[in-house]
Design an enzyme around this catalytic site. Structure first.
Site, PDB file in Angstrom:
ATOM      1  CE1 TYR A  54       2.250  33.390  -7.396  1.00 21.63           C
ATOM      2  CE2 TYR A  54       2.788  31.164  -8.518  1.00 21.63           C
ATOM      3  CZ  TYR A  54       3.154  32.334  -7.762  1.00 21.63           C
ATOM      4  OH  TYR A  54       4.473  32.330  -7.451  1.00 21.63           O
ATOM      5  CG  ASN A 108       8.647  23.635  -6.866  1.00 23.42           C
ATOM      6  OD1 ASN A 108       8.198  24.263  -7.875  1.00 23.42           O
ATOM      7  ND2 ASN A 108       7.516  23.378  -6.210  1.00 23.42           N
ATOM      8  CG  LEU A 109      12.857  29.408  -5.935  1.00 25.33           C
ATOM      9  CD1 LEU A 109      12.764  30.742  -5.804  1.00 25.33           C
ATOM     10  CD2 LEU A 109      14.051  29.048  -6.299  1.00 25.33           C
ATOM     11  CG  HIS A 136       5.965  26.499  -1.989  1.00 26.14           C
ATOM     12  ND1 HIS A 136       6.031  27.858  -1.697  1.00 26.14           N
ATOM     13  CD2 HIS A 136       5.148  26.599  -3.155  1.00 26.14           C
ATOM     14  CE1 HIS A 136       5.627  28.608  -2.697  1.00 26.14           C
ATOM     15  NE2 HIS A 136       5.056  27.812  -3.420  1.00 26.14           N
ATOM     16  CB  VAL A 174      12.572  35.435  -3.779  1.00 29.32           C
ATOM     17  CG1 VAL A 174      13.280  35.975  -4.869  1.00 29.32           C
ATOM     18  CG2 VAL A 174      12.394  33.918  -4.080  1.00 29.32           C
ATOM     19  N   GLY A 175      13.617  37.689  -1.870  1.00 30.61           N
ATOM     20  CA  GLY A 175      13.941  39.159  -1.672  1.00 30.61           C
ATOM     21  C   GLY A 175      14.995  39.205  -0.631  1.00 30.61           C
ATOM     22  N   PRO A 181      11.682  30.907 -11.883  1.00 26.77           N
ATOM     23  CG  PRO A 181      11.880  32.330  -9.927  1.00 26.77           C
ATOM     24  CD  PRO A 181      11.243  32.186 -11.354  1.00 26.77           C
ATOM     25  CB  SER A 220       6.186  30.574 -10.475  1.00 24.94           C
ATOM     26  OG  SER A 220       5.921  29.408 -10.389  1.00 24.94           O
ATOM     27  CB  SER A 221       8.186  26.102 -12.738  1.00 28.30           C
ATOM     28  OG  SER A 221       7.880  25.660 -11.702  1.00 28.30           O
ATOM     29  CB  CYS A 222       2.861  27.258 -11.624  1.00 25.82           C
ATOM     30  SG  CYS A 222       2.606  28.950 -11.314  1.00 25.82           S
ATOM     31  N   GLY A 237      10.768  38.734   2.148  1.00 21.98           N
ATOM     32  CA  GLY A 237      10.485  37.250   1.630  1.00 21.98           C
ATOM     33  C   GLY A 237      11.594  36.409   1.571  1.00 21.98           C
ATOM     34  CE  LYS A 274       4.204  35.274  -9.708  1.00 19.70           C
ATOM     35  NZ  LYS A 274       5.113  36.351  -9.169  1.00 19.70           N
ATOM     36  CD1 TRP A 330      -1.011  17.070   3.427  1.00 21.44           C
ATOM     37  CD2 TRP A 330      -1.007  18.876   2.058  1.00 21.44           C
ATOM     38  NE1 TRP A 330      -1.077  18.301   4.135  1.00 21.44           N
ATOM     39  CE2 TRP A 330      -1.161  19.378   3.469  1.00 21.44           C
ATOM     40  CE3 TRP A 330      -0.850  19.887   0.925  1.00 21.44           C
ATOM     41  CZ2 TRP A 330      -1.319  20.671   3.699  1.00 21.44           C
ATOM     42  CZ3 TRP A 330      -1.265  21.217   1.223  1.00 21.44           C
ATOM     43  CH2 TRP A 330      -1.336  21.525   2.571  1.00 21.44           C
TER      44      TRP A 330
HETATM   45  N1  NDP Z   1       8.938  30.358  -3.120  1.00 22.62           N
HETATM   46  C1  NDP Z   1       8.945  29.691  -4.251  1.00 22.62           C
HETATM   47  O1  NDP Z   1       9.043  28.379  -4.323  1.00 22.62           O
HETATM   48  C2  NDP Z   1       8.903  30.338  -5.561  1.00 22.62           C
HETATM   49  C3  NDP Z   1       8.644  31.778  -5.768  1.00 22.62           C
HETATM   50  N2  NDP Z   1       8.824  32.339  -6.949  1.00 22.62           N
HETATM   51  C4  NDP Z   1       8.536  33.852  -7.041  1.00 22.62           C
HETATM   52  O2  NDP Z   1       9.365  34.565  -6.512  1.00 22.62           O
HETATM   53  C5  NDP Z   1       8.596  35.858  -5.741  1.00 22.62           C
HETATM   54  C6  NDP Z   1       8.978  35.922  -4.384  1.00 22.62           C
HETATM   55  O3  NDP Z   1       8.478  34.734  -3.626  1.00 22.62           O
HETATM   56  P1  NDP Z   1       9.003  34.329  -2.208  1.00 22.62           P
HETATM   57  O4  NDP Z   1       9.866  35.081  -1.694  1.00 22.62           O
HETATM   58  O5  NDP Z   1       8.836  32.816  -2.127  1.00 22.62           O
HETATM   59  O6  NDP Z   1       7.387  34.783  -1.479  1.00 22.62           O
HETATM   60  P2  NDP Z   1       7.355  35.362   0.162  1.00 22.62           P
HETATM   61  O7  NDP Z   1       5.850  35.153   0.293  1.00 22.62           O
HETATM   62  O8  NDP Z   1       8.346  34.741   1.038  1.00 22.62           O
HETATM   63  O9  NDP Z   1       7.683  36.812  -0.049  1.00 22.62           O
HETATM   64  C7  NDP Z   1       6.943  37.644  -0.730  1.00 22.62           C
HETATM   65  C8  NDP Z   1       7.133  39.103  -0.211  1.00 22.62           C
HETATM   66  O10 NDP Z   1       6.301  40.075  -1.056  1.00 22.62           O
HETATM   67  C9  NDP Z   1       5.737  40.946   0.096  1.00 22.62           C
HETATM   68  N3  NDP Z   1       4.299  41.290  -0.410  1.00 22.62           N
HETATM   69  C10 NDP Z   1       3.442  40.660  -0.807  1.00 22.62           C
HETATM   70  N4  NDP Z   1       2.139  41.492  -0.903  1.00 22.62           N
HETATM   71  C11 NDP Z   1       2.680  42.676  -1.034  1.00 22.62           C
HETATM   72  C12 NDP Z   1       2.079  44.119  -1.166  1.00 22.62           C
HETATM   73  N5  NDP Z   1       0.740  44.230  -1.291  1.00 22.62           N
HETATM   74  N6  NDP Z   1       2.836  45.246  -0.740  1.00 22.62           N
HETATM   75  C13 NDP Z   1       4.156  45.145  -0.630  1.00 22.62           C
HETATM   76  N7  NDP Z   1       4.656  43.818  -0.224  1.00 22.62           N
HETATM   77  C14 NDP Z   1       3.968  42.699  -0.438  1.00 22.62           C
HETATM   78  C15 NDP Z   1       5.548  40.340   1.189  1.00 22.62           C
HETATM   79  O11 NDP Z   1       5.695  40.776   2.370  1.00 22.62           O
HETATM   80  P3  NDP Z   1       4.539  40.350   3.491  1.00 22.62           P
HETATM   81  O12 NDP Z   1       4.764  39.234   3.820  1.00 22.62           O
HETATM   82  O13 NDP Z   1       4.592  41.571   4.558  1.00 22.62           O
HETATM   83  O14 NDP Z   1       3.275  40.568   2.926  1.00 22.62           O
HETATM   84  C16 NDP Z   1       6.712  39.442   1.216  1.00 22.62           C
HETATM   85  O15 NDP Z   1       7.961  40.128   1.693  1.00 22.62           O
HETATM   86  C17 NDP Z   1       7.518  35.533  -6.229  1.00 22.62           C
HETATM   87  O16 NDP Z   1       7.171  36.181  -7.280  1.00 22.62           O
HETATM   88  C18 NDP Z   1       7.108  34.261  -6.603  1.00 22.62           C
HETATM   89  O17 NDP Z   1       6.267  34.048  -7.658  1.00 22.62           O
HETATM   90  C19 NDP Z   1       9.146  31.745  -7.849  1.00 22.62           C
HETATM   91  C20 NDP Z   1       9.054  30.423  -8.038  1.00 22.62           C
HETATM   92  C21 NDP Z   1       9.111  29.765  -6.861  1.00 22.62           C
HETATM   93  C1  F7E Z   2       6.210  26.963  -6.546  1.00 25.71           C
HETATM   94  C2  F7E Z   2       5.041  26.412  -7.011  1.00 25.71           C
HETATM   95  O1  F7E Z   2       4.145  25.675  -5.955  1.00 25.71           O
HETATM   96  C3  F7E Z   2       2.953  25.411  -6.051  1.00 25.71           C
HETATM   97  O2  F7E Z   2       2.944  24.295  -6.755  1.00 25.71           O
HETATM   98  P1  F7E Z   2       3.401  22.807  -6.080  1.00 25.71           P
HETATM   99  O3  F7E Z   2       4.726  22.584  -6.873  1.00 25.71           O
HETATM  100  O4  F7E Z   2       2.364  21.697  -6.434  1.00 25.71           O
HETATM  101  O5  F7E Z   2       3.594  23.235  -4.869  1.00 25.71           O
HETATM  102  P2  F7E Z   2       3.505  22.452  -3.168  1.00 25.71           P
HETATM  103  O6  F7E Z   2       5.012  22.641  -2.791  1.00 25.71           O
HETATM  104  O7  F7E Z   2       2.652  23.135  -2.491  1.00 25.71           O
HETATM  105  O8  F7E Z   2       3.215  20.839  -3.426  1.00 25.71           O
HETATM  106  C4  F7E Z   2       4.282  20.170  -4.033  1.00 25.71           C
HETATM  107  C5  F7E Z   2       3.574  18.791  -3.883  1.00 25.71           C
HETATM  108  O9  F7E Z   2       4.159  18.429  -2.701  1.00 25.71           O
HETATM  109  C6  F7E Z   2       2.743  17.737  -2.028  1.00 25.71           C
HETATM  110  N1  F7E Z   2       2.766  17.801  -0.563  1.00 25.71           N
HETATM  111  C7  F7E Z   2       2.901  16.686   0.441  1.00 25.71           C
HETATM  112  N2  F7E Z   2       2.699  17.207   1.594  1.00 25.71           N
HETATM  113  C8  F7E Z   2       2.698  18.675   1.549  1.00 25.71           C
HETATM  114  C9  F7E Z   2       2.226  19.492   2.439  1.00 25.71           C
HETATM  115  O10 F7E Z   2       2.529  19.520   3.791  1.00 25.71           O
HETATM  116  N3  F7E Z   2       2.380  20.800   2.157  1.00 25.71           N
HETATM  117  C10 F7E Z   2       2.377  21.004   0.873  1.00 25.71           C
HETATM  118  N4  F7E Z   2       2.369  22.499   0.296  1.00 25.71           N
HETATM  119  N5  F7E Z   2       2.502  20.178  -0.476  1.00 25.71           N
HETATM  120  C11 F7E Z   2       2.682  18.880   0.140  1.00 25.71           C
HETATM  121  C12 F7E Z   2       1.580  18.523  -2.752  1.00 25.71           C
HETATM  122  O11 F7E Z   2       0.447  17.678  -2.525  1.00 25.71           O
HETATM  123  C13 F7E Z   2       2.340  18.361  -4.215  1.00 25.71           C
HETATM  124  O12 F7E Z   2       2.037  17.226  -4.790  1.00 25.71           O
HETATM  125  C14 F7E Z   2       1.885  26.265  -6.734  1.00 25.71           C
HETATM  126  O13 F7E Z   2       0.677  26.205  -6.382  1.00 25.71           O
HETATM  127  C15 F7E Z   2       2.682  27.396  -7.520  1.00 25.71           C
HETATM  128  O14 F7E Z   2       2.569  28.377  -6.266  1.00 25.71           O
HETATM  129  C16 F7E Z   2       3.823  27.276  -7.774  1.00 25.71           C
HETATM  130  O15 F7E Z   2       4.517  27.996  -8.541  1.00 25.71           O
END
Ligand code: NDP
Ligand code: F7E
Length: 329
Positions: free
Chosen positions: A154, A183-184, A197, A33-34, A181, A125-127, A31, A158, A220
Site C-alpha cells: 500500500y 490515521n482517520l 482500522h 474521507v470522500g 493524513p 497516508s502516513s504509512c 467512503g 501511495k 490485538w
Molecule cells: N481511513 C484512514 O485512516 C486513512 C485514509 N487515508 C486515505 O484516504 C483516502 C480515502 O480513504 P477512506 O475514505 O478511509 O476509505 P474508504 O474505504 O472508506 O473509501 C474508499 C472509497 O473508494 C471507493 N473505491 C474503491 N475502489 C474503487 C474503484 N475501483 N472504483 C471506484 N471507487 C472505488 C470505495 O467505494 P466502494 O466502497 O464501493 O468500493 C469507497 O467509496 C484513501 O486514499 C486513503 O489512503 C489516509 C490515511 C488514513
Molecule cells: C492508516 C494506516 O492503517 C494501517 O496501519 P495501522 O496504523 O497499523 O492500522 P490499524 O488501525 O489497523 O492498527 C493500529 C494498531 O492497533 C492494533 N489493534 C488492536 N486491536 C485491533 C483491531 O481489532 N483491529 C485493528 N485493525 N487493529 C487493532 C493493531 O495491532 C496496531 O498495532 C496501515 O495498514 C495503513 O493502511 C495505514 O496507512
C-alpha cells in the site's frame, strides 16, 4: 490522447473557493474521507459536485475513466477513492493493495491532466514513511529507510502517487498536490471486524460485547504502539484549505499532533461505548509500526488547525455508529 494533446492551460494555480459553481469530482464520495469532503463542500455552497459510485464507474478501468473525464470535464479533482484497510487487510491482501491503488491513482491523475482539470489533490497516508522514521515525522523523511512490512505494498502505491503528482507538476507545470493524513476515523468509517482500522474495529467489538453482556473483549497486539488520530471532519477542512492555499511540489502532512498508545485508545473507546468488562490482549496479532506521529508544522504554519479532540470525536462517531449500524466488507 498523447500528453502533448492535453486540454490544459499550463497555468500554475487556480483559485478554488471563489467559484462555487465549479465542477468538482470527489472520487470515493461514499467512503469515510470522500463523504466528509462532500459534506464540507456542500456546507460551503459548492453546487456542482460530480459523484460516481464504484458500480457506476470502476476507477481501475482505464478506458472508462478516460471516457468519464472526456464527457464530464471537471474543473477540480479530489482523489479519495482507494483500496483501504487496517493492518490485517494490508497484510493479507498485498496484491490488491498495490495493484488496485496503482490502477486507480494512475488512471485518475493521468486522465485529469489530459482533460483540462485545473487542480488535483491526491491523498496518501502516513504509512509512506520508513518504519523507524524520526518522530514527529517530517515530510523529508520520505524514502530514507525501509517501510513497515505489514503495509509496504500500500505504501509503495501511495509513494508512486506522490511521485506522479510531482512528475506532472515538473514536466507540465500542472497543479497536482498531495496530502498525507494520519490515521482517520468518523462517520461512514469501515466497521468490518477484521479488515477495518483499530478505532472502528474496537468500537464495534465493545458495542457488541456490551449488547451481548460479554465479560471480555479481545484487542490485538501488545497495546504499546503509538498512533495519532484525526477526525475526518478536520481532514475535510484541511483538504479544502490545501485546495485553496497550497500549490507546491512537496506533499503535506495532515495530523492532529496528539498520539495515544493502543491501550489508551482501547480504554477510551471502552469508556465511550460503556462496556464494563475486561480487555484481553492477543499478542499473536501484529503491532505494526511502533510509532508514527507526523510533523504537521508546515500545514499548521499556513493557518490550518484541527478542532476535534479524540474524546469528542469518539462520542460523535459512536452516536453515528449506533444510529447507522452498518457493516462494510
Ligand atoms: N481511513 C484512514 O485512516 C486513512 C485514509 N487515508 C486515505 O484516504 C483516502 C480515502 O480513504 P477512506 O475514505 O478511509 O476509505 P474508504 O474505504 O472508506 O473509501 C474508499 C472509497 O473508494 C471507493 N473505491 C474503491 N475502489 C474503487 C474503484 N475501483 N472504483 C471506484 N471507487 C472505488 C470505495 O467505494 P466502494 O466502497 O464501493 O468500493 C469507497 O467509496 C484513501 O486514499 C486513503 O489512503 C489516509 C490515511 C488514513
Ligand atoms: C492508516 C494506516 O492503517 C494501517 O496501519 P495501522 O496504523 O497499523 O492500522 P490499524 O488501525 O489497523 O492498527 C493500529 C494498531 O492497533 C492494533 N489493534 C488492536 N486491536 C485491533 C483491531 O481489532 N483491529 C485493528 N485493525 N487493529 C487493532 C493493531 O495491532 C496496531 O498495532 C496501515 O495498514 C495503513 O493502511 C495505514 O496507512
Amino acid at each position: 490522447m498523447g500528453s502533448s494533446d492535453c486540454q490544459h492551460s499550463g497555468s500554475e494555480s487556480s483559485p478554488f473557493l471563489s467559484d462555487k459553481s465549479a465542477k468538482v469530482f470527489v472520487a470515493g464520495h461514499r467512503g469515510l474521507v470522500g463523504s466528509a469532503i462532500v459534506r464540507k463542500l456542500q456546507s460551503l455552497g459548492f453546487a456542482n459536485l460530480v459523484l460516481r459510485t464504484h458500480s457506476e464507474l470502476d476507477l481501475t478501468r482505464q478506458a472508462d475513466v478516460e471516457s468519464f473525464f472526456a464527457a464530464e470535464k471537471p474543473d477540480f479533482v479530489i482523489l479519495a477513492a482507494a483500496k483501504v484497510g487496517g493492518i490485517h487487510a494490508n497484510n493479507t491482501y498485498p496484491a490488491d493493495f498495490i495493484a488496485i491503488n496503482l490502477q486507480i491513482q494512475t488512471n485518475v491523475i493521468d486522465s485529469a491532466y489530459k482533460h483540462g482539470v485545473k487542480k488535483l489533490l491526491f491523498l496518501g497516508s502516513s504509512c509512506i514513511y520508513p518504519k523507524l522514521a524520526p518522530q514527529p515525522i517530517p515530510e523529508d523523511a520520505l524514502l530514507t529507510g525501509p517501510l513497515e512490512p505489514t503495509n509496504e505494498w500500500y505504501a509503495v502505491a501511495k509513494i508512486a502517487g506522490i511521485k506522479m503528482c510531482q512528475g506532472y507538476r515538473i514536466q507540465y507545470s500542472w497543479d497536482a498536490i498531495s496530502g498525507m493524513p494520519t490515521n482517520l476515523y468518523g462517520p461512514n468509517d469501515n466497521f468490518h471486524p477484521e479488515n477495518s482500522h483499530v478505532l472502528p474495529a474496537l468500537m464495534r467489538r465493545f458495542h457488541e460485547a456490551k449488547v451481548n453482556g460479554d465479560k471480555e473483549v479481545v484487542v490485538w497486539g501488545t497495546g504499546s504502539p503509538l498512533r495519532e488520530f484525526l477526525h475526518v471532519d478536520d481532514l475535510a477542512d484541511a483538504v479544502v484549505f490545501m485546495m485553496e492555499e497550497y500549490s507546491g511540489l512537496e506533499h503535506l502532512n495532515v495530523g492532529s499532533g496528539k498520539e495515544v498508545t493502543i491501550k489508551e485508545l482501547a480504554e477510551l473507546v471502552k469508556e465511550v461505548v460503556g462496556f464494563e468488562g475486561e480487555l484481553v490482549w492477543d499478542s499473536s496479532k501484529p503491532d505494526g509500526t511502533p510509532r508514527k506521529l507526523m510533523d504537521s508544522s508546515k500545514l499548521l504554519g499556513m493557518g490550518w488547525k484541527p478542532k476535534v479532540s479524540l474524546r469528542e470525536g469518539l462520542v460523535d462517531t459512536y452516536k453515528w455508529y449506533t444510529a447507522n449500524a452498518i457493516t462494510k466488507q
